[in-house]
Design an enzyme around this catalytic site. Structure first.
Site, PDB file in Angstrom:
ATOM      1  N   ASP A 191     -48.407  32.038 -12.335  1.00 39.06           N
ATOM      2  CA  ASP A 191     -47.449  31.073 -11.792  1.00 39.06           C
ATOM      3  C   ASP A 191     -47.986  30.579 -10.458  1.00 39.06           C
ATOM      4  O   ASP A 191     -48.225  31.373  -9.545  1.00 39.06           O
ATOM      5  CB  ASP A 191     -46.077  31.733 -11.589  1.00 39.06           C
ATOM      6  CG  ASP A 191     -45.403  32.059 -12.910  1.00 39.06           C
ATOM      7  OD1 ASP A 191     -45.941  31.662 -13.966  1.00 39.06           O
ATOM      8  OD2 ASP A 191     -44.350  32.708 -12.896  1.00 39.06           O
TER       9      ASP A 191
ATOM     10  N   ASP B 106     -39.434  27.323 -24.958  1.00 28.77           N
ATOM     11  CA  ASP B 106     -38.630  28.401 -24.361  1.00 28.77           C
ATOM     12  C   ASP B 106     -37.395  28.584 -25.229  1.00 28.77           C
ATOM     13  O   ASP B 106     -36.453  27.796 -25.150  1.00 28.77           O
ATOM     14  CB  ASP B 106     -38.213  28.035 -22.931  1.00 28.77           C
ATOM     15  CG  ASP B 106     -39.391  28.003 -21.962  1.00 28.77           C
ATOM     16  OD1 ASP B 106     -40.486  28.460 -22.339  1.00 28.77           O
ATOM     17  OD2 ASP B 106     -39.216  27.526 -20.827  1.00 28.77           O
TER      18      ASP B 106
END
Lengths: 262, 220
Positions: free
Chosen positions: A13, A132
């Site tokens: 990330d 997702d």
């Protein structure tokens, strides 16, 4: 078992050119530097690296491109970049910077034709559809719905139908994140992986829930072609070789780096 | 930039992750220039033709950039050319891949390497990831080291050996065909005189890929 190795993918990330979660590589001068971190993962035997840009601002985009370019110049394994990709131009810019693949999530929900345009322009091999998914009370056919904005918003769209549509529109790969398993470290969402495997013939990357090495072989048995983890690698709870050893012991083909001198 | 090693041009005809290819060739000890300048590309010790995306698009872009004549001319005088992925495919006879997925026209290649590309028949396509190869005897690109893996990403390939009905037996004693298996054996790499090609991406294959490029460099 087939000869093709199951890929072990490390995800980072990235925010404003820095790795968000603390990376604890030994011998790493700057643990927050995504370029150095990607290099360390590659050296450890990661088969691919993913950068997920979690920056919100437009200004941070330039920083991301610098990071991608520097990483592509250093790291000799495939690099996927995702997060905030909204247009064909965004994809073009990332590929020119040195990304090999680009993952698209939220923007494709708003405009599915984006997938078609990207695949037509650059080929399906660059296009990763990131899904997702989570279980939902709403009446979707499969019981799984797509979420957007990092899992914050449910869409009511059936996750399996969306995967099917993504494949039809030219995606080359599916990155399947279980929002139910994400962050739990209780293991991958095998039910979701099996359900997705049943509806797509694209390579499937399983993500979300990895907590220990023993969690990875069942994800492969459930139908994953690749396994992705972020935090367990970031925090040094697991190493890439540990995951590959567990997979190998379970009879899964993995890429083993030739022995080098230490 | 001062660089030792043989001069190698990465032909920049608008296709492919040129940056990665240049990086890997530099790591392999080549003096790399990325260029679309034909005289520069003609005179280099080695020419690398990258290529990603659809066959037809690469084929058209290569032709537009003067790549057809460039590659043919180098081949005729024995000057080395390395094609990577679609950069290798365009040197073959043709492909069943078509840009719009509607007609079934065979797209014609340069015909300097044997074989027609067909869609892979494995259950999961594209073929994406690190696979094993079976090196051709006498290959200059590979060692006999077992278990070496290279990074593939493609949906079309040249079946090998070629289907009996489609092609006459290839009678080229200098042909070295390295295969991989993904729903059937196909050309993973090929060497024919000054031409070499890889279906996989050496520039994305980590240390194994750089080592391969170093062996290619040694042939220059």
């Amino acid at each position: 078992m087939t000869a093709l190795a199951v890929r072990v993918i490390a995800c980072l990330d990235v925010h404003d050119g820095r790795v968000v979660k603390g990376v604890r590589f030994r011998d790493l001068v700057d643990a927050g530097d995504p370029v150095a971190s990607a290099g360390a993962y590659a050296t450890a035997g990661a088969d691919e690296v993913v950068f997920l840009d979690v920056s919100a601002s437009r200004e941070s985009r330039g920083t991301l491109l610098d990071t991608v370019a520097a990483t592509a110049a250093e790291v000799g394994i495939p690099l996927t970049v995702g997060g905030g990709v909204r247009s064909v131009d965004d994809v073009d810019t990332l590929l020119r910077a040195g990304a090999d693949k680009v993952s698209i999530n939220t923007a494709a929900m708003a405009d599915p034709l984006l997938l078609t345009r990207v695949a037509d322009r650059f080929g399906c091999q660059v296009l990763v559809l990131s899904v997702d998914a989570r279980r939902c009370a709403r009446a979707t056919g499969s019981g799984f719905e797509v979420t957007t904005h990092g899992g914050m918003r449910g869409t009511g769209v059936d996750a399996l139908q969306w995967i099917t549509e993504g494949e039809r529109r030219g995606a080359g790969e599916i990155l399947l994140n279980s929002m139910d398993a994400d962050g739990t470290r209780d293991g991958f969402d095998l039910q979701l992986i099996r359900a997705a495997r049943a509806v797509t013939s694209l390579p499937l990357i399983a993500s979300g829930g990895a907590g220990e090495a023993g969690h990875f072989p069942p994800a492969v048995s459930a139908g994953a072609d690749a396994v992705l983890a972020a935090s367990v690698f970031h925090f040094g709870l697991l190493t890439i070789p540990e995951v590959k050893s567990a997979l190998g012991a379970a009879g899964v083909s993995v890429r083993v780096l030739p022995a080098t001198c230490h | 930039m001062i660089a030792a090693g043989p001069p190698v041009v990465v032909f920049d005809y608008g296709s492919g992750n040129i940056r990665s290819v240049a990086r890997a060739l530099t790591a392999a000890g080549c003096a790399v220039t990325v260029s679309d300048d034909l005289p520069t590309a003609r005179s280099a010790a080695g020419l690398v033709v990258p290529g990603v995306g659809a066959f037809a698009a690469c084929r058209a872009a290569l032709r537009e950039a003067g790549g057809d004549d460039l590659i043919r001319e180098r081949y005729a005088r024995g000057a080395a050319v390395l094609g990577i992925c679609v950069g290798m495919q365009v040197m073959c006879e043709g492909s069943a891949e078509h840009a719009d997925q509607r007609d079934s026209a065979d797209v014609t290649g340069l015909g300097l390497l044997p074989g027609h590309l067909v869609r892979l028949t494995a259950p999961i396509v594209p073929h994406m990831g690190w696979n094993l190869i079976d090196p051709a005897p006498g290959s200059a690109l590979f060692t006999d080291e077992p278990g070496q893996r290279y990074y593939f990403v493609h949906s079309y390939a040249v079946p090998w050996p070629p289907p009996a009905a489609a092609d006459p037996p290839v009678a080229d004693a200098h042909l070295r065909v390295t295969t991989a298996d993904y729903g059937g054996r196909f050309i993973a790499a090929i060497e024919s005189g000054p031409l070499a090609g890889t279906q996989f991406h050496p520039e994305k294959s980590g240390p194994a890929g750089v080592a391969l490029l170093r062996r290619w460099r040694a042939t220059l």
